[in-house]
Design an enzyme around this catalytic site. Structure first.
Site, short mmCIF file in Angstrom:
data_model
loop_
_atom_site.label_atom_id
_atom_site.label_comp_id
_atom_site.label_asym_id
_atom_site.label_seq_id
_atom_site.Cartn_x
_atom_site.Cartn_y
_atom_site.Cartn_z
CB ILE A 1 -17.72 -2.92 -0.53
CG1 ILE A 1 -18.02 -3.64 -1.86
CG2 ILE A 1 -17.18 -3.91 0.52
CD1 ILE A 1 -19.13 -4.67 -1.82
CE1 TYR B 1 -13.36 4.13 -8.21
CE2 TYR B 1 -15.61 3.45 -8.70
CZ TYR B 1 -14.41 3.24 -8.05
OH TYR B 1 -14.24 2.13 -7.24
CB THR C 1 -13.96 -0.24 2.22
OG1 THR C 1 -14.22 0.82 1.30
CG2 THR C 1 -14.39 -1.57 1.63
CG ASP D 1 -2.15 0.84 1.13
OD1 ASP D 1 -3.25 0.27 1.05
OD2 ASP D 1 -2.03 2.09 1.12
CE LYS E 1 -11.96 1.08 -9.61
NZ LYS E 1 -10.81 0.31 -9.10
CG ASN F 1 -7.80 -4.07 -3.78
OD1 ASN F 1 -9.00 -4.12 -4.05
ND2 ASN F 1 -7.33 -3.49 -2.68
N1 LIG Z 1 -15.74 0.21 -1.39
C1 LIG Z 1 -16.50 0.13 -2.47
O1 LIG Z 1 -17.73 0.34 -2.43
C2 LIG Z 1 -15.88 -0.24 -3.80
C3 LIG Z 1 -16.73 -0.55 -4.84
C4 LIG Z 1 -16.19 -0.91 -6.07
C5 LIG Z 1 -14.82 -0.95 -6.24
N2 LIG Z 1 -14.01 -0.61 -5.20
C6 LIG Z 1 -12.56 -0.68 -5.44
O2 LIG Z 1 -11.99 -1.55 -4.51
C7 LIG Z 1 -10.60 -1.24 -4.35
C8 LIG Z 1 -10.29 -1.17 -2.87
O3 LIG Z 1 -11.01 -0.11 -2.30
P1 LIG Z 1 -11.63 -0.15 -0.84
O4 LIG Z 1 -13.07 0.06 -0.97
O5 LIG Z 1 -11.11 -1.31 -0.09
O6 LIG Z 1 -11.07 1.22 -0.28
P2 LIG Z 1 -9.85 1.58 0.69
O7 LIG Z 1 -9.71 3.04 0.55
O8 LIG Z 1 -10.04 0.96 2.00
O9 LIG Z 1 -8.62 0.81 0.01
C9 LIG Z 1 -7.85 1.34 -1.01
C10 LIG Z 1 -6.40 1.26 -0.58
O10 LIG Z 1 -5.60 1.63 -1.69
C11 LIG Z 1 -4.53 2.42 -1.19
N3 LIG Z 1 -4.01 3.26 -2.25
C12 LIG Z 1 -4.54 4.43 -2.72
N4 LIG Z 1 -3.75 4.91 -3.69
C13 LIG Z 1 -2.70 4.05 -3.83
C14 LIG Z 1 -1.57 4.01 -4.65
N5 LIG Z 1 -1.32 4.98 -5.54
N6 LIG Z 1 -0.72 2.97 -4.54
C15 LIG Z 1 -0.94 2.00 -3.64
N7 LIG Z 1 -2.00 1.98 -2.80
C16 LIG Z 1 -2.87 3.01 -2.91
C17 LIG Z 1 -5.12 3.20 -0.04
O11 LIG Z 1 -4.12 3.66 0.85
C18 LIG Z 1 -6.08 2.19 0.58
O12 LIG Z 1 -5.46 1.45 1.62
C19 LIG Z 1 -10.38 0.05 -5.12
O13 LIG Z 1 -9.82 -0.24 -6.38
C20 LIG Z 1 -11.79 0.61 -5.30
O14 LIG Z 1 -11.90 1.44 -6.42
C21 LIG Z 1 -14.51 -0.27 -3.98
#
Ligand SMILES: NC(=O)c1ccc[n+]([C@@H]2O[C@H](COP(=O)([O-])OP(=O)(O)OC[C@H]3O[C@@H](n4cnc5c(N)ncnc54)[C@H](O)[C@@H]3O)[C@@H](O)[C@H]2O)c1
Length: 247
Positions: A185, A152, A187, A37, A156, A90
């Site tokens: 989700i 976004y 998070t 991360d 995606k 991710n």
């Molecule tokens: N939470 C939702 O509803 C949801 C829905 C669809 C897709 N997503 C996708 O799921 C993935 C994870 O998101 P999440 O919901 O767990 O959120 P989150 O913010 O908890 O996790 C994302 C993580 O990515 C890290 N990050 C950000 N920029 C970065 C970089 N340049 N290099 C390395 N790490 C980096 C952040 O520090 C964080 O820990 C993402 O790709 C997000 O777009 C999330």
């Protein structure tokens, strides 16, 4: 408990949310995990959680937008654990708001698109030497619909497109490439919305199941796509959304 026995995995964006849940599950299923991360203290926490549960893990800070850092990340998996079997690209950021801010747009593409491209490039280079592997990329329902901000959705959709292209390109080399498309989700990414009770009620009601998903429910899909249990699946964008996309 041994779906990924003797496998080595990398999870990016594993400081929290879906990445952390997936790293914990990978480790519980027998993989040695390189937890990565931009947030070093968060990945140290994830590694501590894995080790406390008896698993094997190492922390490697990495900004996926930086190609050189992703190359070092893959090298770390090989130097620490000897190989790389499962790459989970991710890490991601959400867009801003309906106003199109070009600086935010570029940043979203750098992280969400280039970050995944870097992950595919260096994982494939290593997996080729070993005769195969699995790659899972986190897209979103915003990757298969117009639900989300312009940047976004663009990012995606690109993840889904790269997944399909890479799946075709590397199929004969026994490298399977799939995407997971989460719905809404719980998070840290969605916390600002969920903290608002009216917004949370709205998000819950938008889902046919009447609730948002949990990170662990996405991790289960990621585990399946990463393991030999999905051995004939490649180029697939697996929607995990409680029925959101059907509505
Ligand atoms: N939470 C939702 O509803 C949801 C829905 C669809 C897709 N997503 C996708 O799921 C993935 C994870 O998101 P999440 O919901 O767990 O959120 P989150 O913010 O908890 O996790 C994302 C993580 O990515 C890290 N990050 C950000 N920029 C970065 C970089 N340049 N290099 C390395 N790490 C980096 C952040 O520090 C964080 O820990 C993402 O790709 C997000 O777009 C999330």
């Amino acid at each position: 408990m041994d779906t990924l026995k003797d496998k080595v995995a990398i999870v990016t964006g594993a400081g929290g949310g879906i990445g952390r849940a997936s790293a914990l599950l990978y480790a519980r299923e027998g993989a040695a995990v390189v937890v990565s991360d931009v947030n070093l203290s968060a990945i140290e926490e994830t590694v501590a959680m894995i080790r406390a549960a008896g698993g094997r893990a190492a922390a490697q800070a990495c900004n996926v937008a930086q190609e050189g850092e992703v190359a070092i990340l893959v090298d770390r998996a090989v130097s620490e654990f000897g190989r790389l079997d499962c790459m989970f690209n991710n890490a991601g950021i959400s867009g801003s708001d309906p106003v199109i801010d070009m600086a935010v747009f570029r940043r979203t593409i750098e992280v969400n698109v280039m970050g995944v491209a870097h992950g595919i490039k260096y994982a494939v280079a290593q997996m080729r030497k070993q005769g195969g592997g699995t790659i899972v990329n986190t897209a979103s329902i915003a990757g298969v619909s117009g639900s989300g901000t312009l940047e976004y959705c663009a990012s995606k959709h690109a993840v889904v497109g790269m997944t399909r292209s890479a799946a075709l390109r590397y199929a004969k080399e026994k490298i399977r490439v799939n995407a997971v498309c989460p719905g809404v989700i719980v998070t840290p990414m969605t916390a600002p919305m969920i903290d608002n009770p009216a917004m949370k009620a709205h998000l819950d009601s938008m889902c046919p199941m009447g609730r948002m998903g949990e990170a662990e429910e996405i991790a289960e899909a990621v585990l399946w796509l990463s393991s030999s249990k999905s051995s004939f699946v490649t180029g697939h964008a697996l929607v995990v959304d409680g029925g959101f996309m059907c509505a």
